[in-house]
Every structure is written in C-alpha cells, then in structure tokens.
Design an enzyme around this catalytic site. Structure first.
Site, PDB file in Angstrom:
ATOM      1  N   VAL A  57      41.361  36.271  28.525  1.00 25.11           N
ATOM      2  CA  VAL A  57      40.359  35.310  28.060  1.00 25.11           C
ATOM      3  C   VAL A  57      38.986  35.634  28.640  1.00 25.11           C
ATOM      4  O   VAL A  57      37.956  35.457  27.975  1.00 25.11           O
ATOM      5  CB  VAL A  57      40.781  33.870  28.433  1.00 25.11           C
ATOM      6  CG1 VAL A  57      39.691  32.864  28.028  1.00 25.11           C
ATOM      7  CG2 VAL A  57      42.093  33.500  27.766  1.00 25.11           C
ATOM      8  N   CYS A  58      38.951  36.152  29.858  1.00 19.69           N
ATOM      9  CA  CYS A  58      37.679  36.365  30.565  1.00 19.69           C
ATOM     10  C   CYS A  58      36.685  37.253  29.814  1.00 19.69           C
ATOM     11  O   CYS A  58      35.506  36.904  29.715  1.00 19.69           O
ATOM     12  CB  CYS A  58      37.936  36.917  31.965  1.00 19.69           C
ATOM     13  SG  CYS A  58      38.847  35.767  33.027  1.00 19.69           S
TER      14      CYS A  58
END
Length: 205
Positions: A57-58
């Site tokens: 997700v980062c």
C-alpha cells in the site's frame, strides 16, 4: 522554544524539535534536517508516516501524494515522508519501485521509532509506524492529524483540501470552513447570530 510540549503530543500543542537523516530523491543524495528549520522558514509542514519500504500500500500512497506536491508547495507546504527504514533503504526502494519515479519530497529515516513514538503511532511489536499524517503550522503548532491502520491507504486529494482550509484560516482566524468546504465556497463567521441557525447564513453549493 517556549510552551513546548514534549509528551503526550496533542492538537494545539507546539512540537519539539527532531533531527533526522533523509534521502533526497531529486538530488539523489543523503541529507541532514530538523523540524525547526521548516518552522524558522515559516513553512507549513506535513509529516507523512508510512509503515515500511518495499511494501504494497505504501508506494501507492506516496505516488498519490506526489501528484499534489506542486499544489501543496504553492500553499507554502513542505512534505516529509517518514518510516522506520534507513535512508539506504529509501534510496534502494526509489530505484526499484516505478510508482516512486515522481517522488520529489524528502524521505526521512526514523530507525529507532523516536519520531513515530512522539506522534503516538509507533507499533513497538513490529518496529514500524502506522499510517499517520500530521499537519504542523508555521508557528510550530500541531493543527491536524489522521491515523490509519496498516491495510487502509489515505487520500491525498482530501489532504490538499484540508491544507487549503488550514492555510486560509491561518490568515483569517475570524472565519471557519464548514463541512466539505472547497476553495472559493462560502465560509462561516462564528458569532452569536449563528447559534442555532447556521442554515440561515450558509447554503452549500
């Protein structure tokens, strides 16, 4: 700095200073910075914590944030992304992950978790930070925060909307921004006339 609060940090409190190492993706070099240098420059500052490099997700979050960096800079806002990874990991991640090709903000290293712990988002069990966004005003005060768990990414367009509101109200403290306010829309001027009858003075466009 007077009235500085060391812990626990709360909205409305002045932040303490921290020194940290960064990877500068524009210059492709390591640098040393501290929080107060942005305060002394009368900048707004967004600290954008994320759990770890080389995750899932980062990179989508940092890529999303990078799309709005120019607009944020025009509001006198600087962005620093922060994780507990080393500056060397930041460099390697930027070179490996194509989603990070447009990143131009400083990427800070917080390997001991001291900075994340100060903002209340350090997960000691994993040695990482939660997804925390912290907005610091030019007078060194924490005015906004958002904390998400690991599995939910943030929305940078909403961050831009909030920054437009914060920066406007910093210069117009007698006014207030209603829900879902967008630049150019009607604002509120709190007074005894508004008590119990906001609808008579405000129409959402």
């Amino acid at each position: 700095m007077s009235n500085e609060v060391l812990a626990p940090l709360q909205l409305g409190h002045k932040i303490r200073n921290f020194a940290f190492s960064t990877y500068n993706p524009v210059e492709n070099r390591f640098e040393e910075h501290n929080l107060y240098q942005y305060v002394l420059a009368k900048k707004w500052l967004i600290l954008y914590f994320y759990p770890a490099d080389f995750t899932f997700v980062c990179p989508t979050e940092l890529s999303d944030l990078a799309q709005y960096q120019d607009q944020l800079q025009r509001l006198n806002v600087e962005i620093i992304s922060v994780s507990t990874d080393t500056k060397f990991s930041h460099l390697a991640w930027c070179k490996a992950e194509k989603l990070l090709k447009n990143i131009s903000f400083q990427m800070a290293s917080d390997p001991t978790g001291e900075l994340a712990n100060y903002f209340g988002i350090y997960d000691a069990a994993g040695g990482t930070a939660l997804r925390g966004t912290f907005i610091i005003s030019p007078d060194c005060v924490l005015v906004g925060s958002e904390i998400n768990y690991y599995n939910v990414g943030r929305n940078a367009s909403e961050l831009l909307r909030k920054m437009r509101a914060y920066t406007y109200l910093f210069d117009h403290p007698e006014q207030a921004c209603p829900a879902a306010w967008e630049e150019g829309q009607e604002l509120l001027t709190p007074s005894e006339k508004l008590v119990g009858c906001v609808s008579e003075f405000y129409t959402k466009e």
